[in-house]
Design a protein around this motif. Structure first.
Motif, PDB file in Angstrom:
ATOM      1  N   CYS A 168      93.136  63.548  -1.480  1.00  0.00           N
ATOM      2  CA  CYS A 168      93.658  64.657  -0.500  1.00  0.00           C
ATOM      3  C   CYS A 168      92.173  64.913   0.454  1.00  0.00           C
ATOM      4  N   SER A 169      92.018  64.337   0.210  1.00  0.00           N
ATOM      5  CA  SER A 169      90.654  65.156   1.721  1.00  0.00           C
ATOM      6  C   SER A 169      90.634  64.704   3.058  1.00  0.00           C
ATOM      7  N   VAL A 170      91.104  63.388   3.161  1.00  0.00           N
ATOM      8  CA  VAL A 170      91.263  63.699   4.307  1.00  0.00           C
ATOM      9  C   VAL A 170      92.004  63.914   5.462  1.00  0.00           C
ATOM     10  N   GLN A 171      91.845  64.846   6.279  1.00  0.00           N
ATOM     11  CA  GLN A 171      92.739  65.438   7.051  1.00  0.00           C
ATOM     12  C   GLN A 171      93.295  64.288   8.267  1.00  0.00           C
TER      13      GLN A 171
ATOM     14  N   SER B 249      95.170  63.477   3.127  1.00  0.00           N
ATOM     15  CA  SER B 249      95.659  61.945   2.746  1.00  0.00           C
ATOM     16  C   SER B 249      94.210  61.676   1.559  1.00  0.00           C
ATOM     17  N   GLY B 250      94.203  60.039   1.298  1.00  0.00           N
ATOM     18  CA  GLY B 250      93.665  59.856   0.652  1.00  0.00           C
ATOM     19  C   GLY B 250      93.558  60.155  -1.166  1.00  0.00           C
TER      20      GLY B 250
ATOM     21  N   GLY C 104     104.253  58.671 -17.267  1.00  0.00           N
ATOM     22  CA  GLY C 104     103.767  59.708 -18.355  1.00  0.00           C
ATOM     23  C   GLY C 104     102.311  58.796 -18.559  1.00  0.00           C
ATOM     24  N   LEU C 105     101.801  58.054 -17.606  1.00  0.00           N
ATOM     25  CA  LEU C 105     100.424  56.970 -18.216  1.00  0.00           C
ATOM     26  C   LEU C 105      99.310  57.364 -17.633  1.00  0.00           C
ATOM     27  N   SER C 106      99.392  57.339 -16.405  1.00  0.00           N
ATOM     28  CA  SER C 106      98.513  57.700 -15.128  1.00  0.00           C
ATOM     29  C   SER C 106      99.143  58.919 -14.390  1.00  0.00           C
ATOM     30  N   TRP C 107      98.235  60.367 -13.795  1.00  0.00           N
ATOM     31  CA  TRP C 107      97.643  61.623 -12.928  1.00  0.00           C
ATOM     32  C   TRP C 107      97.422  60.544 -11.634  1.00  0.00           C
ATOM     33  N   SER C 108      98.095  61.540 -10.438  1.00  0.00           N
ATOM     34  CA  SER C 108      97.496  61.225  -9.391  1.00  0.00           C
ATOM     35  C   SER C 108      97.612  62.493  -8.499  1.00  0.00           C
ATOM     36  N   CYS C 109      96.864  62.360  -7.334  1.00  0.00           N
ATOM     37  CA  CYS C 109      97.468  63.419  -6.120  1.00  0.00           C
ATOM     38  C   CYS C 109      98.081  62.972  -5.668  1.00  0.00           C
ATOM     39  N   LEU C 110      99.352  63.858  -5.389  1.00  0.00           N
ATOM     40  CA  LEU C 110     100.310  63.843  -4.059  1.00  0.00           C
ATOM     41  C   LEU C 110     100.383  65.372  -3.014  1.00  0.00           C
ATOM     42  N   CYS C 111      99.664  64.491  -2.376  1.00  0.00           N
ATOM     43  CA  CYS C 111      98.932  65.221  -1.203  1.00  0.00           C
ATOM     44  C   CYS C 111      99.899  65.892   0.100  1.00  0.00           C
ATOM     45  N   SER C 112      99.387  67.192   0.037  1.00  0.00           N
ATOM     46  CA  SER C 112     100.400  68.310   1.051  1.00  0.00           C
ATOM     47  C   SER C 112      99.947  67.753   2.393  1.00  0.00           C
TER      48      SER C 112
ATOM     49  N   VAL D 141      91.091  46.218   7.922  1.00  0.00           N
ATOM     50  CA  VAL D 141      90.328  46.875   8.702  1.00  0.00           C
ATOM     51  C   VAL D 141      90.393  48.462   8.880  1.00  0.00           C
ATOM     52  N   PHE D 142      89.423  49.044   8.699  1.00  0.00           N
ATOM     53  CA  PHE D 142      89.530  51.436   8.259  1.00  0.00           C
ATOM     54  C   PHE D 142      88.682  52.186   9.275  1.00  0.00           C
ATOM     55  N   THR D 143      89.583  53.044   9.654  1.00  0.00           N
ATOM     56  CA  THR D 143      88.607  54.068   9.849  1.00  0.00           C
ATOM     57  C   THR D 143      87.754  55.026   9.814  1.00  0.00           C
ATOM     58  N   PRO D 144      86.484  54.894  10.749  1.00  0.00           N
ATOM     59  CA  PRO D 144      85.887  55.649  10.498  1.00  0.00           C
ATOM     60  C   PRO D 144      85.896  56.686   8.828  1.00  0.00           C
ATOM     61  N   SER D 145      87.344  57.449   9.134  1.00  0.00           N
ATOM     62  CA  SER D 145      87.524  58.873   7.918  1.00  0.00           C
ATOM     63  C   SER D 145      87.587  57.707   6.780  1.00  0.00           C
ATOM     64  N   GLY D 146      88.574  56.235   6.655  1.00  0.00           N
ATOM     65  CA  GLY D 146      88.863  55.486   5.605  1.00  0.00           C
ATOM     66  C   GLY D 146      90.238  55.225   5.145  1.00  0.00           C
ATOM     67  N   GLU D 147      91.210  55.011   6.553  1.00  0.00           N
ATOM     68  CA  GLU D 147      92.747  54.977   6.613  1.00  0.00           C
ATOM     69  C   GLU D 147      92.464  53.270   7.273  1.00  0.00           C
ATOM     70  N   GLY D 148      93.721  53.139   6.516  1.00  0.00           N
ATOM     71  CA  GLY D 148      93.797  52.196   7.679  1.00  0.00           C
ATOM     72  C   GLY D 148      94.159  52.151   9.311  1.00  0.00           C
ATOM     73  N   LEU D 149      94.008  50.941  10.050  1.00  0.00           N
ATOM     74  CA  LEU D 149      93.184  50.935  11.117  1.00  0.00           C
ATOM     75  C   LEU D 149      94.429  50.173  12.096  1.00  0.00           C
ATOM     76  N   ARG D 150      95.522  50.081  12.414  1.00  0.00           N
ATOM     77  CA  ARG D 150      96.400  49.099  13.260  1.00  0.00           C
ATOM     78  C   ARG D 150      95.730  49.195  13.953  1.00  0.00           C
ATOM     79  N   GLY D 151      96.361  47.441  14.793  1.00  0.00           N
ATOM     80  CA  GLY D 151      96.088  47.451  16.203  1.00  0.00           C
ATOM     81  C   GLY D 151      94.730  46.334  16.814  1.00  0.00           C
ATOM     82  N   VAL D 152      94.452  46.640  15.647  1.00  0.00           N
ATOM     83  CA  VAL D 152      92.832  46.306  15.849  1.00  0.00           C
ATOM     84  C   VAL D 152      92.915  44.510  16.112  1.00  0.00           C
TER      85      VAL D 152
END
Length: 255
Positions: free
Chosen positions: A72-75, A68-69, A56-64, A167-178
């Motif tokens: 929740c603005s990253v498709q 993501s993000g 009960g100490l903090s709030w955050s977004c649970l994305c549909s 390492v991140f993608t241009p949209s800000g997601e972690g990029l695997r396999g680099v």
């Protein structure tokens, strides 16, 4: 109050909360002593729910699903076998890291990665507390571990250090396999970013080390960092971006 018996709150409290007996009680989505911390930016962009933590100490977004993000603005790419860039991030199907969890991409080279360090260490016998930095971390370059085609004899036990980064993608997601390699010492092998975009690489410290980062369809990038002896050096985040030619082609296709 008229009798000076009502405790007041900081003026900032009233923007996103209410003053109760001298304490600021925050509105949904806000936190902090004076309710100035926005836990659900932009109301989760209309793509998620603003949820309170179990304590009960903090709030955050649970994305549909499909978003993501922090706000929740990253498709995300949800259809991984249609040869289309459904989330407009320039990455098609298995090129997109979120598709690596899809069965259609389970064998794709774009989804190649290495284990988490903890998964390797759990199978190793414990080392004594007085073990050297090299003894504690040489598992990184052992067979079946994080750093491929590395020769243990190339590392000076007195000087070794670890470079860690993400390492991140241009949209800000972690990029695997680099693919991450030391551009000046090919015999130190290479590693791959893990499923969350993080990597660890064993190098010889005592100077500037230049790492190269590559994964199709991005052009190679290089980053240099000073590495002392026997240290874990965390690099600044690396954001892979498309070449100007590819960016122009993507914009043309979007019309």
């Amino acid at each position: 109050g008229a009798a000076c018996d009502v405790q007041s709150c900081d003026a900032r409290c009233h923007h996103h909360g209410a003053c109760v007996d001298g304490s600021c009680v925050c509105s949904q989505g806000w936190g902090g002593t004076h309710c100035t911390l926005d836990g659900c930016p932009d109301a989760c962009s209309g793509h998620g729910l603003c949820s309170n933590s179990s304590a009960g100490l903090s709030w955050s977004c649970l994305c549909s699903a499909g978003w993501s993000g922090a706000d929740c603005s990253v498709q995300l790419e949800m259809v991984c076998d249609d040869k289309l860039d459904n989330d407009d991030d320039g990455l098609v199907d298995c090129m997109d890291p979120e598709c690596c969890w899809n069965e259609a991409c389970s064998l794709s080279q774009y989804c190649s990665t290495v284990p988490q360090p903890a998964a390797i260490l759990i199978s190793k016998p414990p080392l004594p507390e007085f073990a050297s930095f090299f003894e504690k971390n040489k598992f990184i370059v052992e067979n079946g571990s994080l750093q491929k085609f590395a020769k243990l004899t190339e590392f000076d036990p007195r000087r070794v250090s670890i470079i860690r980064g993400k390492v991140f993608t241009p949209s800000g997601e972690g990029l695997r396999g680099v693919r991450v390699s030391n551009g000046l010492s090919l015999k130190e092998g290479f590693t791959l970013t893990r499923s969350d975009g993080w990597f660890d690489m064993l190098v010889n410290g005592g100077g500037v080390v230049t790492l190269k980062f590559g994964k199709s369809p991005f052009p190679y990038q290089s980053r240099s960092v000073y590495v002392p002896w026997n240290q874990i050096v965390v690099m600044d985040d690396i954001h892979l971006v498309f070449s100007k030619k590819r960016q122009g082609r993507a914009q043309t296709l979007s019309f």
